[in-house]
Design a protein around this motif. Structure first.
Motif, short mmCIF file in Angstrom:
data_model
loop_
_atom_site.label_atom_id
_atom_site.label_comp_id
_atom_site.label_asym_id
_atom_site.label_seq_id
_atom_site.Cartn_x
_atom_site.Cartn_y
_atom_site.Cartn_z
N ILE A 295 83.20 -26.14 -32.39
CA ILE A 295 84.48 -26.82 -32.22
C ILE A 295 85.57 -25.93 -32.81
N GLY A 296 86.65 -25.75 -32.08
CA GLY A 296 87.76 -24.91 -32.54
C GLY A 296 87.73 -23.52 -31.94
N ASP A 297 86.60 -23.13 -31.35
CA ASP A 297 86.54 -21.83 -30.69
C ASP A 297 87.28 -21.91 -29.36
N ILE A 298 87.66 -20.76 -28.85
CA ILE A 298 88.44 -20.69 -27.61
C ILE A 298 87.59 -20.06 -26.52
N VAL A 299 87.53 -20.74 -25.39
CA VAL A 299 86.91 -20.17 -24.20
C VAL A 299 88.04 -19.44 -23.49
N ILE A 300 87.92 -18.12 -23.34
CA ILE A 300 89.08 -17.33 -22.92
C ILE A 300 88.70 -16.24 -21.92
N GLU A 301 89.59 -16.03 -21.01
CA GLU A 301 89.57 -14.90 -20.08
C GLU A 301 90.98 -14.34 -20.13
N GLY A 302 91.18 -13.33 -20.96
CA GLY A 302 92.51 -12.75 -21.11
C GLY A 302 92.92 -12.01 -19.85
N GLY A 303 94.18 -12.06 -19.51
CA GLY A 303 94.64 -11.34 -18.34
C GLY A 303 95.97 -11.84 -17.83
N TYR A 304 96.34 -11.37 -16.67
CA TYR A 304 97.62 -11.71 -16.03
C TYR A 304 97.34 -12.14 -14.59
N GLY B 114 95.58 -15.04 -17.06
CA GLY B 114 94.36 -15.34 -17.77
C GLY B 114 94.32 -16.84 -17.99
N HIS B 115 93.33 -17.29 -18.68
CA HIS B 115 93.28 -18.72 -19.00
C HIS B 115 92.43 -18.91 -20.25
N CYS B 116 92.73 -19.97 -20.98
CA CYS B 116 91.92 -20.30 -22.14
C CYS B 116 92.00 -21.80 -22.41
N VAL B 117 90.95 -22.30 -23.04
CA VAL B 117 90.90 -23.68 -23.51
C VAL B 117 90.26 -23.66 -24.89
N ILE B 118 90.56 -24.67 -25.67
CA ILE B 118 89.97 -24.76 -27.00
C ILE B 118 88.90 -25.84 -26.96
N ILE B 119 87.79 -25.60 -27.62
CA ILE B 119 86.70 -26.58 -27.69
C ILE B 119 87.09 -27.64 -28.70
N MET B 120 87.27 -28.87 -28.22
CA MET B 120 87.73 -29.97 -29.06
C MET B 120 86.58 -30.80 -29.64
N ASP B 121 85.42 -30.75 -29.02
CA ASP B 121 84.29 -31.57 -29.43
C ASP B 121 83.03 -30.98 -28.83
N ILE B 122 81.90 -31.25 -29.43
CA ILE B 122 80.62 -30.77 -28.91
C ILE B 122 79.58 -31.88 -29.05
N ALA B 123 78.81 -32.07 -27.98
CA ALA B 123 77.65 -32.96 -28.00
C ALA B 123 76.40 -32.09 -27.87
N VAL B 124 75.36 -32.45 -28.62
CA VAL B 124 74.12 -31.68 -28.62
C VAL B 124 72.97 -32.59 -28.19
N CYS B 125 72.09 -32.04 -27.37
CA CYS B 125 70.91 -32.77 -26.91
C CYS B 125 69.96 -32.99 -28.08
N ASP B 126 69.48 -34.25 -28.25
CA ASP B 126 68.59 -34.58 -29.35
C ASP B 126 67.25 -33.85 -29.27
N THR B 127 66.76 -33.61 -28.05
CA THR B 127 65.44 -33.01 -27.88
C THR B 127 65.49 -31.49 -27.70
N ASP B 128 66.67 -30.95 -27.38
CA ASP B 128 66.80 -29.51 -27.20
C ASP B 128 68.17 -29.07 -27.70
N PRO B 129 68.27 -28.66 -28.96
CA PRO B 129 69.57 -28.30 -29.56
C PRO B 129 70.30 -27.15 -28.87
N THR B 130 69.63 -26.44 -27.94
CA THR B 130 70.31 -25.35 -27.22
C THR B 130 71.14 -25.90 -26.08
N LYS B 131 71.03 -27.19 -25.80
CA LYS B 131 71.80 -27.81 -24.72
C LYS B 131 72.94 -28.64 -25.26
#
Length: 186
Positions: free
Chosen positions: A158-167, A169-186
Motif C-alpha cells: 500500500i502506498g506504492d505507485i504503479v507507473i509507466e513514465g512517459g509522454y 505516461g500514467h500512474c496510480v497509487i495502491i490504496m489497499d491490498i487484499a491477500v488470499c488466505d490460502t495463497d499469500p502470493t495472490k
C-alpha cells in the motif's frame, strides 16, 4: 521513499462495493477467502486505506465538466488545487505530500530536470503554492526516474505507485491490498 512497479492487468469487481462506506477500507469489501492487509495507525498505508471518499452517488467530472462514466467505484474526497486539473502523477504526489505535511515531515519531489522541489513548513496557502509548483514541473517521468525505486509485483505494498513514465505516461497509487488466505502470493 516511494516504490513503483510496471503496469499490471486490472480486474474489476463491483460485487463487494458498499455504497455506505466512507473510506477505502469500508467502501470496498473483500471476496471470500481474502483478508485486508492490516496497517498501523499513523502510517502512510493506514492514511490511504482510511482516506475519506465522496458518497457513492457523487458525480465525478473531467476537465470539461463532462461526467466521468467509469468513476463508478468511488471518488476520493480531495479538492483541486488551483484552477487547473490534477493529473495522475499530481494525485500520487498530493496524497504523499498531504500525509507528510500532516506528520510535520519535510518533503522533496524532483522535476523532470532532476531539480529538487522541497517543502519544510508553512501555512495552507504556502503548501498549496508549493504543490502547484510541483504539479507544474513533475510528472510520471520524474516520479519514475527520480522519486521511486523499482520493485516487483510481489513486493508491492500500500502506498506504492504503479507507473509507466512517459509522454503520455500514467500512474496510480495502491490504496489497499487484499491477500488470499490460502495463497499469500495472490
Amino acid at each position: 521513499s516511494l516504490a513503483s512497479i510496471n503496469l499490471m492487468s486490472q480486474k474489476r469487481h463491483i460485487d463487494f462495493l458498499n455504497p455506505n462506506g466512507t473510506d477505502i477500507a469500508s467502501r470496498y469489501g473483500l471476496p471470500p477467502g481474502y483478508h485486508r492487509v492490516e496497517t498501523e495507525e499513523g502510517t502512510f498505508e493506514h492514511y490511504l486505506q482510511h482516506f475519506e471518499m465522496y458518497p457513492a452517488d457523487h458525480v465525478a467530472v473531467d476537465c470539461y465538466g463532462k461526467k466521468i462514466e467509469w468513476a463508478i467505484y468511488g471518488t476520493l474526497k480531495l479538492d483541486l488545487i488551483g484552477t487547473d486539473l490534477q493529473q495522475c502523477a499530481d494525485a500520487c504526489i498530493r496524497l504523499r505530500a498531504e500525509w507528510l505535511r500532516s506528520k510535520g515531515k519535510p518533503m522533496t519531489f524532483h522535476t523532470i530536470q532532476n531539480k529538487e522541489k522541497r517543502f519544510f513548513y508553512g501555512n495552507e496557502k504556502i503548501f498549496r503554492d508549493y504543490l502547484t509548483d510541483v504539479f507544474s514541473y513533475c510528472n510520471t517521468v520524474s516520479l519514475e526516474k527520480y522519486d521511486t525505486h523499482s520493485i516487483t509485483f510481489e513486493e508491492a505494498r500500500i502506498g506504492d505507485i504503479v507507473i509507466e513514465g512517459g509522454y503520455p505516461g500514467h500512474c496510480v497509487i495502491i490504496m489497499d491490498i487484499a491477500v488470499c488466505d490460502t495463497d499469500p502470493t495472490k
